[in-house]
Write a protein that holds these residues in place. Structure first.
Motif, PDB file in Angstrom:
ATOM      1  N   UNK A 145      -4.374  36.463 -29.045  1.00 21.73           N
ATOM      2  CA  UNK A 145      -3.563  37.219 -30.010  1.00 21.73           C
ATOM      3  C   UNK A 145      -2.129  37.341 -29.519  1.00 21.73           C
ATOM      4  N   UNK A 146      -1.187  36.864 -30.280  1.00 20.12           N
ATOM      5  CA  UNK A 146       0.237  36.956 -29.945  1.00 20.12           C
ATOM      6  C   UNK A 146       0.890  37.971 -30.885  1.00 20.12           C
ATOM      7  N   UNK A 147       1.110  39.152 -30.417  1.00 24.08           N
ATOM      8  CA  UNK A 147       1.671  40.206 -31.248  1.00 24.08           C
ATOM      9  C   UNK A 147       3.146  39.965 -31.572  1.00 24.08           C
ATOM     10  N   UNK A 148       3.827  39.243 -30.704  1.00 27.09           N
ATOM     11  CA  UNK A 148       5.250  38.991 -30.961  1.00 27.09           C
ATOM     12  C   UNK A 148       5.436  38.092 -32.183  1.00 27.09           C
ATOM     13  N   UNK A 149       4.503  37.144 -32.397  1.00 33.51           N
ATOM     14  CA  UNK A 149       4.632  36.202 -33.520  1.00 33.51           C
ATOM     15  C   UNK A 149       3.593  36.453 -34.607  1.00 33.51           C
ATOM     16  N   UNK A 150       2.717  37.471 -34.355  1.00 31.30           N
ATOM     17  CA  UNK A 150       1.638  37.784 -35.315  1.00 31.30           C
ATOM     18  C   UNK A 150       0.760  36.563 -35.599  1.00 31.30           C
ATOM     19  N   UNK A 151       0.456  35.825 -34.547  1.00 34.56           N
ATOM     20  CA  UNK A 151      -0.380  34.637 -34.693  1.00 34.56           C
ATOM     21  C   UNK A 151      -1.666  34.806 -33.883  1.00 34.56           C
ATOM     22  N   UNK A 152      -2.755  34.223 -34.405  1.00 30.73           N
ATOM     23  CA  UNK A 152      -4.046  34.251 -33.735  1.00 30.73           C
ATOM     24  C   UNK A 152      -4.446  32.824 -33.387  1.00 30.73           C
ATOM     25  N   UNK A 153      -4.884  32.639 -32.186  1.00 36.36           N
ATOM     26  CA  UNK A 153      -5.288  31.304 -31.743  1.00 36.36           C
ATOM     27  C   UNK A 153      -6.627  30.924 -32.378  1.00 36.36           C
ATOM     28  N   UNK A 154      -6.735  29.703 -32.825  1.00 34.10           N
ATOM     29  CA  UNK A 154      -8.000  29.220 -33.370  1.00 34.10           C
ATOM     30  C   UNK A 154      -8.923  28.814 -32.229  1.00 34.10           C
ATOM     31  N   UNK A 155     -10.142  29.330 -32.247  1.00 32.92           N
ATOM     32  CA  UNK A 155     -11.073  29.077 -31.155  1.00 32.92           C
ATOM     33  C   UNK A 155     -12.133  28.082 -31.587  1.00 32.92           C
ATOM     34  N   UNK A 156     -12.888  27.616 -30.621  1.00 40.58           N
ATOM     35  CA  UNK A 156     -14.003  26.706 -30.909  1.00 40.58           C
ATOM     36  C   UNK A 156     -15.304  27.496 -30.873  1.00 40.58           C
ATOM     37  N   UNK A 164      -2.838  28.184 -22.633  1.00 44.97           N
ATOM     38  CA  UNK A 164      -3.644  27.352 -23.523  1.00 44.97           C
ATOM     39  C   UNK A 164      -3.591  25.893 -23.091  1.00 44.97           C
ATOM     40  N   UNK A 165      -2.385  25.418 -22.767  1.00 45.62           N
ATOM     41  CA  UNK A 165      -2.213  24.019 -22.384  1.00 45.62           C
ATOM     42  C   UNK A 165      -2.890  23.700 -21.048  1.00 45.62           C
ATOM     43  N   UNK A 166      -2.975  24.674 -20.165  1.00 50.14           N
ATOM     44  CA  UNK A 166      -3.551  24.425 -18.825  1.00 50.14           C
ATOM     45  C   UNK A 166      -5.061  24.603 -18.792  1.00 50.14           C
ATOM     46  N   UNK A 167      -5.663  24.914 -19.954  1.00 45.35           N
ATOM     47  CA  UNK A 167      -7.123  25.022 -20.009  1.00 45.35           C
ATOM     48  C   UNK A 167      -7.669  26.368 -19.605  1.00 45.35           C
ATOM     49  N   UNK A 168      -6.861  27.421 -19.759  1.00 43.64           N
ATOM     50  CA  UNK A 168      -7.298  28.738 -19.324  1.00 43.64           C
ATOM     51  C   UNK A 168      -8.497  29.235 -20.121  1.00 43.64           C
ATOM     52  N   UNK A 169      -8.533  28.930 -21.428  1.00 41.54           N
ATOM     53  CA  UNK A 169      -9.625  29.431 -22.260  1.00 41.54           C
ATOM     54  C   UNK A 169     -10.956  28.816 -21.841  1.00 41.54           C
ATOM     55  N   UNK A 227      -4.601  38.682 -13.127  1.00 42.83           N
ATOM     56  CA  UNK A 227      -3.268  38.070 -13.135  1.00 42.83           C
ATOM     57  C   UNK A 227      -3.025  37.314 -14.444  1.00 42.83           C
ATOM     58  N   UNK A 228      -4.060  36.606 -14.924  1.00 38.75           N
ATOM     59  CA  UNK A 228      -3.930  35.876 -16.183  1.00 38.75           C
ATOM     60  C   UNK A 228      -3.670  36.840 -17.333  1.00 38.75           C
ATOM     61  N   UNK A 229      -4.418  37.934 -17.362  1.00 39.61           N
ATOM     62  CA  UNK A 229      -4.222  38.928 -18.413  1.00 39.61           C
ATOM     63  C   UNK A 229      -2.792  39.472 -18.402  1.00 39.61           C
ATOM     64  N   UNK A 230      -2.295  39.783 -17.178  1.00 39.67           N
ATOM     65  CA  UNK A 230      -0.942  40.329 -17.055  1.00 39.67           C
ATOM     66  C   UNK A 230       0.094  39.322 -17.558  1.00 39.67           C
ATOM     67  N   UNK A 231      -0.087  38.057 -17.188  1.00 38.83           N
ATOM     68  CA  UNK A 231       0.890  37.034 -17.569  1.00 38.83           C
ATOM     69  C   UNK A 231       0.814  36.657 -19.048  1.00 38.83           C
ATOM     70  N   UNK A 232      -0.343  36.893 -19.673  1.00 36.40           N
ATOM     71  CA  UNK A 232      -0.572  36.368 -21.025  1.00 36.40           C
ATOM     72  C   UNK A 232       0.008  37.248 -22.128  1.00 36.40           C
ATOM     73  N   UNK A 233       0.926  38.135 -21.776  1.00 34.14           N
ATOM     74  CA  UNK A 233       1.515  39.018 -22.796  1.00 34.14           C
ATOM     75  C   UNK A 233       2.787  38.435 -23.405  1.00 34.14           C
ATOM     76  N   UNK A 234       3.253  37.284 -22.911  1.00 37.42           N
ATOM     77  CA  UNK A 234       4.448  36.670 -23.504  1.00 37.42           C
ATOM     78  C   UNK A 234       4.057  35.378 -24.203  1.00 37.42           C
ATOM     79  N   UNK A 235       4.806  35.047 -25.253  1.00 37.26           N
ATOM     80  CA  UNK A 235       4.498  33.849 -26.052  1.00 37.26           C
ATOM     81  C   UNK A 235       4.538  32.591 -25.207  1.00 37.26           C
ATOM     82  N   UNK A 236       5.555  32.467 -24.368  1.00 41.41           N
ATOM     83  CA  UNK A 236       5.681  31.260 -23.543  1.00 41.41           C
ATOM     84  C   UNK A 236       4.492  31.104 -22.608  1.00 41.41           C
TER      85      UNK A 236
END
Length: 836
Positions: free
Chosen positions: A747-758, A713-718, A698-707
């Protein structure tokens, strides 16, 4: 009323009208304006010279008083108020040559005068006693004791007996010579039928002033069989015709009856009459209470009657009615456990009842009374019902005898009530699994008679509910063979759906029907049949009307889950199914089982057709599921069903942002609460790792939009995904789901941005690659994620600082002889060389 006034002198109209009113009165007039009804009858009678009018007018007066036992006194007073009694006596005088009028008039007077001193006084004042005696003497031909002639005399005697309980009427009968004439009739006419003779003797007893004539009310030690029968009949008449002011010594009556049963055990007439007296004494209106020994004495006496006369229909019926009345009025399951002696007596007598029932199965009265006795015994001591499976060696069990009786007399409601009650107790108490051929045949027969009864009976809500409970037990609790046997009966589905349609407000019928449908719908053929015959529509309609009843909604959802895949999409759409389901979920928001199965219903509905996904989301499905997951955070099953339902409704990309707005936080919270392998799931059917896998889907399915990525990320999914990898890293499927979800979030393909990880995230990724080095798909997903991370300079620095990444990527390329579409090379390009 206006029509009657206009045609007052029309004989044809009066006859038609009174016949119509008579038909109405045959069904009772409790729901009508009784005063207006009686006024019309009185007017029609007084203005007509037709014997047909007279006949049916008397019948109407009788029915008004006799068919509504709860308002007898008021009915009698209202008939008298419209001069009904005066009219009846006038009709008897006017139609002396019409025996049917005389007969109906006498019957009406019996009903009007019972326990009414006022009406008896009116009869006396209007000369009705002489009229009744004249009715008795009418048509003194050779056919006087046949058909209507005998009926008229019986009714005339009954009317005089009712009047004789009034002192003034008694004096009038004696002074007018009526009693003396009856004495002469009794002595001179040897052809008087037994029943009529008993009535005349009873009348003579009631009007006698000599103490010696009271011998009939007490047994003589030397009394003959015939004298004993007369005495018992006198007892019986005394009980059935007594007024409130007429005292009856019931204790004496009971002892006399028991003495007669023991003394004349071979006399069918004595046994039948004495049992009728005992049945009356234990009826609801004459309820007897006493010590346990008195019950034992009566049951032992009745056992004698059944054993000695088990082939006599009338004795069996009378004896069975004693048992039924005693158990119903004096013993209930709530009473304290009977003594061993009484329990043994119960067991012995139930044997006799069953044997007698099988021998007298061709007589409807005997079948009704014996089945009633069985039902009453099983209610008084529920454990008795288990013995019904072994009582008859010649049959598989007593249930088959009941089934045979139900087949012989399909229109007997009383028999079906009793038999279905016994069956229900039997299948509840006997926990055996249906396996052998005889028991399977029994299931087939039970389902057939119950289906027929449910389709053909009207108004029997309680009995139909019990019948459905039996079918539910057989379908759900008695093994695979019983379920298959039930499924092969094509009439069951039609009967169940018909009941749901006929009794829409019965919670028991609707709920139990849903249970059966849920079980049978597991079979593809049955699912199709249920849908074709309207089962889906009926459940949806019931969910719409009973949406606030959590008991039914829970059962309705479970049935709907199994039906949706076979239901026509157009029918589901026409019935507005998504809205109905969501309204029921919202109405029962505090019931966890409703919420769990509501989420399951949403899953099946959204899987049936994509149009339902949009409808569900538009109507607030995501909000309702998310609220339930939050409200019941510690229900593992709620979290599991909720995640899968969210996954299903969010598959269309256009809906994901709206679904994610409500669902992301509840999903993360739910997985966090239940991802630890040390916590036992709240459901015995649970699989923690499968739950985590579905949640990550479900997380994978939902994570395809920027919002949604931002919300995740804010809810601690990573961090949660990394925790799952560490907790369940040995599960390759779960690791694949975790890597897929993590790739989408980073990876956000809509904005071409990559999240910085720890570095912690990278450690979890490396651990997965090390654990599953021989799993190509795991390695492929990991390398996809690594390659995406390389588009961020910050991430590249973190990758370069990890001493395992290069080695693991290189090993994957060697092990599977692939560069993973060039991604592995892209990763190695930013990493230090292996030599370094």
């Amino acid at each position: 009323m206006a029509a009657k006034t206009c045609h007052l002198k029309s004989r044809a109209f009066s006859e038609s009208l009174i016949c119509f009113l008579s038909k109405i009165s045959d069904r009772g007039v409790a729901s009508l304006n009784r005063h207006l009804f009686l006024t019309i009858i009185a007017d029609v009678i007084s203005s007509s010279d037709s014997p047909i009018v007279a006949h049916h007018g008397c019948r109407c007066f009788h029915n008004v008083c006799a068919l509504d036992p709860e308002s007898v006194s008021s009915s009698q007073a209202e008939v008298a108020a419209v001069d009904g009694i005066t009219n009846i006596i006038s009709l008897m005088e006017a139609f002396k040559e019409h025996q049917s009028v005389q007969s109906e008039a006498c019957l009406a007077l019996v009903a009007l005068c019972a326990k009414s001193s006022t009406n008896k006084a009116i009869v006396l004042e209007e000369g009705g006693i002489e009229g009744i005696f004249s009715a008795y003497l009418s048509f003194g031909s050779s056919k006087a004791y046949e058909g209507v002639g005998l009926m008229t005399k019986v009714r005339a005697c009954s009317a005089l007996i009712s009047l004789a309980l009034d002192p003034a009427c008694k004096i009038e009968m004696k002074s007018s010579g009526i009693i003396e004439k009856f004495n002469s009739i009794l002595q001179e006419d040897e052809k008087i039928p037994h029943e009529l003779r008993s009535l005349i003797e009873r009348l003579l007893i009631l009007t006698s002033d000599e103490e010696g004539d009271d011998w009939l009310l007490e047994f003589k030690d030397v009394a003959s069989e015939d004298e004993t029968v007369v005495c018992i009949l006198a007892h019986l008449r005394m009980i059935t015709n007594k007024d409130d002011d007429h005292h009856v010594d019931t204790s004496s009556l009971m002892q006399n009856s028991l003495r007669a049963i023991r003394k004349f055990s071979s006399s069918g007439a004595v046994q039948e009459s004495a049992c009728k007296v005992l049945a009356c004494l234990y009826s609801s209106s004459q309820r007897q209470t006493g010590a346990e020994q008195s019950y034992i004495d009566v049951l032992e006496a009745v056992e004698v009657s059944l054993r000695e006369h088990q082939n006599c229909h009338t004795v069996v019926a009378a004896a069975s009615s004693v048992i039924s009345n005693m158990c119903t009025t004096c013993m209930t399951p709530a009473d304290e456990e009977p003594s061993q002696i009484l329990s043994d007596t119960f067991y012995t007598i139930i044997l006799e009842v069953v044997n007698a029932m099988e021998l007298c199965i061709d007589d409807i009265t005997a079948a009704e009374q014996t089945s009633g006795a069985l039902w009453a015994l099983c209610n008084a001591k529920p454990s008795l019902v288990v013995s019904l499976g072994t009582i008859n060696p010649g049959k598989s069990n007593t249930i088959n005898v009941l089934i045979d009786a139900m087949k012989k007399f399909p229109s007997s409601i009383e028999l079906h009530r009793n038999a279905i009650g016994v069956m229900h107790s039997f299948f509840i108490q006997s926990e055996n699994i249906i396996k052998d051929e005889r028991s399977i045949a029994c299931v087939v027969n039970v389902s057939s008679v119950l289906s027929k009864f449910m389709k053909e009976s009207e108004g029997e809500v309680a009995t139909i509910g019990t019948a459905l409970k039996i079918l539910n037990i057989l379908a759900d609790e008695r093994g695979y063979d019983a379920k298959i046997a039930l499924s092969e009966n094509d009439e069951i589905i039609a009967a169940i759906v018909s009941c749901m349609f006929s009794y829409p407000d019965s919670l028991v019928i609707q709920g139990t029907a849903c249970d059966i449908i849920r079980t049978l719908a597991v079979n593809n053929l049955k699912r199709s049949q249920i849908c074709h015959q309207g089962g889906t529509t009926r459940i949806i309609d019931s969910l719409k009307r009973m949406k606030k009843d959590s008991y039914f909604v829970y059962k309705g959802f479970m049935a709907l889950e199994n039906l949706v895949s076979g239901a026509d999409v157009d029918i589901l759409t026409a019935n507005d199914t998504p809205k109905v389901v969501l309204n029921a979920i919202e109405a029962c928001f505090e019931e966890v089982n409703v919420q769990i199965h509501g989420a399951e219903a949403i899953l099946h509905l959204s899987s049936r057709h994509d149009s339902f996904k949009e409808a569900l989301v538009r109507l607030g499905a995501a909000r309702l599921i998310s609220e339930a997951m939050t409200r019941f955070l510690f229900s593992w099953e709620m979290q599991q069903k909720g995640c899968i339902a969210i996954w299903s409704i969010s598959t269309p990309k256009a809906l994901r942002s709206e679904v994610g707005h409500y669902a992301i936080t509840p999903i993360i919270d739910g997985v966090s609460a239940h991802c630890s392998p040390d916590d036992l799931p709240s459901s015995s059917h649970g699989d923690k790792q499968k739950f985590c896998e579905d949640a990550l889907g479900a997380v994978k399915c939902l994570s395809t939009t920027t919002a949604n990525k931002r919300l995740l990320e804010e809810s601690g999914a990573i961090d949660l995904i990394c925790s799952i990898i560490w907790l369940h890293g040995e599960n390759a499927d779960l690791c694949k789901a975790a890597l897929s979800a993590l790739s989408n979030i980073c990876a956000d393909r809509d904005t071409n941005q990559i999240l910085r990880i720890s570095a912690d995230v990278l450690d979890a990724l490396v651990q997965t690659m090390r654990t599953h080095q021989n799993k190509k798909e795991v390695q492929s997903l990991a390398i996809v994620l690594l390659r995406n991370l390389t588009f961020s300079p910050t991430n590249c620095l973190i990758l370069q600082q990890n001493k395992y990444v290069s080695t693991l990527v290189h090993n994957a390329m060697v092990n599977f002889n692939t560069s993973f579409e060039g991604r592995a090379e892209d990763v190695l390009r930013v990493m230090p060389s292996l030599n370094q």
